[in-house]
Design a protein around this motif. Sequence first.
Motif, PDB file in Angstrom:
ATOM      1  N   GLN A 117       0.810  -1.201   0.000  1.00 18.11           N
ATOM      2  CA  GLN A 117       0.000   0.000   0.000  1.00 18.11           C
ATOM      3  C   GLN A 117       0.853   1.264   0.000  1.00 18.11           C
ATOM      4  O   GLN A 117       0.365   2.341  -0.304  1.00 18.11           O
ATOM      5  CB  GLN A 117      -0.937   0.009   1.220  1.00 18.11           C
ATOM      6  CG  GLN A 117      -0.249   0.195   2.565  1.00 18.11           C
ATOM      7  CD  GLN A 117       0.279  -1.097   3.133  1.00 18.11           C
ATOM      8  OE1 GLN A 117       0.260  -2.122   2.450  1.00 18.11           O
ATOM      9  NE2 GLN A 117       0.734  -1.082   4.374  1.00 18.11           N
ATOM     10  N   GLN A 119      -6.376   6.247   2.428  1.00 14.47           N
ATOM     11  CA  GLN A 119      -7.074   5.803   3.625  1.00 14.47           C
ATOM     12  C   GLN A 119      -8.209   6.766   3.985  1.00 14.47           C
ATOM     13  O   GLN A 119      -9.316   6.343   4.342  1.00 14.47           O
ATOM     14  CB  GLN A 119      -6.093   5.687   4.789  1.00 14.47           C
ATOM     15  CG  GLN A 119      -6.733   5.152   6.068  1.00 14.47           C
ATOM     16  CD  GLN A 119      -5.720   4.972   7.175  1.00 14.47           C
ATOM     17  OE1 GLN A 119      -4.520   5.138   6.976  1.00 14.47           O
ATOM     18  NE2 GLN A 119      -6.206   4.629   8.354  1.00 14.47           N
ATOM     19  N   GLU A 124     -12.276   5.970   4.157  1.00 11.55           N
ATOM     20  CA  GLU A 124     -13.104   6.269   5.335  1.00 11.55           C
ATOM     21  C   GLU A 124     -14.299   7.134   4.956  1.00 11.55           C
ATOM     22  O   GLU A 124     -15.346   7.071   5.615  1.00 11.55           O
ATOM     23  CB  GLU A 124     -12.250   6.971   6.386  1.00 11.55           C
ATOM     24  CG  GLU A 124     -11.176   6.072   6.994  1.00 11.55           C
ATOM     25  CD  GLU A 124     -10.229   6.840   7.906  1.00 11.55           C
ATOM     26  OE1 GLU A 124     -10.385   8.092   7.986  1.00 11.55           O
ATOM     27  OE2 GLU A 124      -9.365   6.211   8.530  1.00 11.55           O
TER      28      GLU A 124
END
Length: 413
Positions: free
Chosen positions: A118, A362, A366
Amino acid sequence: MSSLTRQKPSANQSRHTDGPRFDELPEDVLILVCSQCRIDELFALRLTSRKTRSLITEYIGTIAPSVARSTFALDDLLLEPRDGTPAYTIDWLKGLIPQQLAAILVDRHRFSHDIAQQRYGIPAEDPHGNDLRVRIANGWRVLRRLSQISQEVYDLNAKCVLKSTTDLAWKVVHPSRYKYEVFRQREDLIFRRRIEYIRDMDVEMAKDYRVMFTLLSSVFRTAIANHGDDHKPWIFDWECGIDGQRLLRRGNSWLTWFILNEGPDLFWKQWQSLPPSLPSTKNYIRDRSIEAWFGASKIAPEDFISQFDPKEWADVNEKWHDIQRDYACKVQRALEERTSSGTTEYIAEPIGYFTRYAECRQLRAECGIEPPKEVLSHVPFHVDFRCPEALFEKFCTLKEDRALAMAAQTSRT
């Protein structure tokens, strides 16, 4: 035995059987054909005749956008207008090549590591990677010029390369020495011209080249796990490939010289131009480099590696390769020194870009934002070699096992 001869057809017969030449077709048809071409095909068409070249130049505003879409069918971000409507020219088309190579290198770098994937790479359709892609594209442009210098010198007649009439005299007295002198002095001239180019280079371009080459080294993979007929052995350097990526970045590898000589075309063909479905495409860079390494000696890698001993490294063209490796190392060092002459902070590693992107991704997840679409999963990105060390260790193990078996058999008798 009598020779076969072919009667030359008359002008009328030739026109009847062959039909009109390509550039004799109506202009609207020629424009339509050119518009359906890919970039490489259009560039090749421009060289076929003066009339075709003139027509492409005249209607490039119509032809260029269509050619770009034919070449990059899935790459929307690459073709997205920036800073207003682009001027559709041949130069605009050429400029898409380093941009696409940059997009591929930044995107597919995600799959160069087995852990923490990642952190590495940014999808080609994500605008978040635009700043890094601009830098990587600049790096490709520097590599293009370094390669062009090599090609320009190799296009020179030997008389323009050799420094003295004594060197020319070796052609009759000692042909092999003459050939070596031509080669050595060509490489010397290439090096001097490259150093002149680097001295005049913008410091930021030198920095961008270093960032690009750092990523590019990850394309070449050597691992103990690489075994079988699909993997040819790394045969280019004293340390034999186990540390090939670091050698490549520093210029301590003969493969660095090969990349500097071939330039971006080497990667463009494997990643973009050649059909990805062909088995030979994924190994294009590997096979070209091995072929160039052996040169006229025509030794198969398997035959060479069967007698390989890391402690007794024997290069089939050692004198030639030592010169090429030495100059490649000096060029890389000169570029590194050029980056230190700037006043701004230099980031040699692109990891910072990828770390920031991981945080951005990320946050998007979210917030329920969908990730960008994948458009480059078909690209045969890596160049995979076997480690000769592994083969040599296996050979030693087998030899030791055989010796023990023979000793056991002797003791029983």
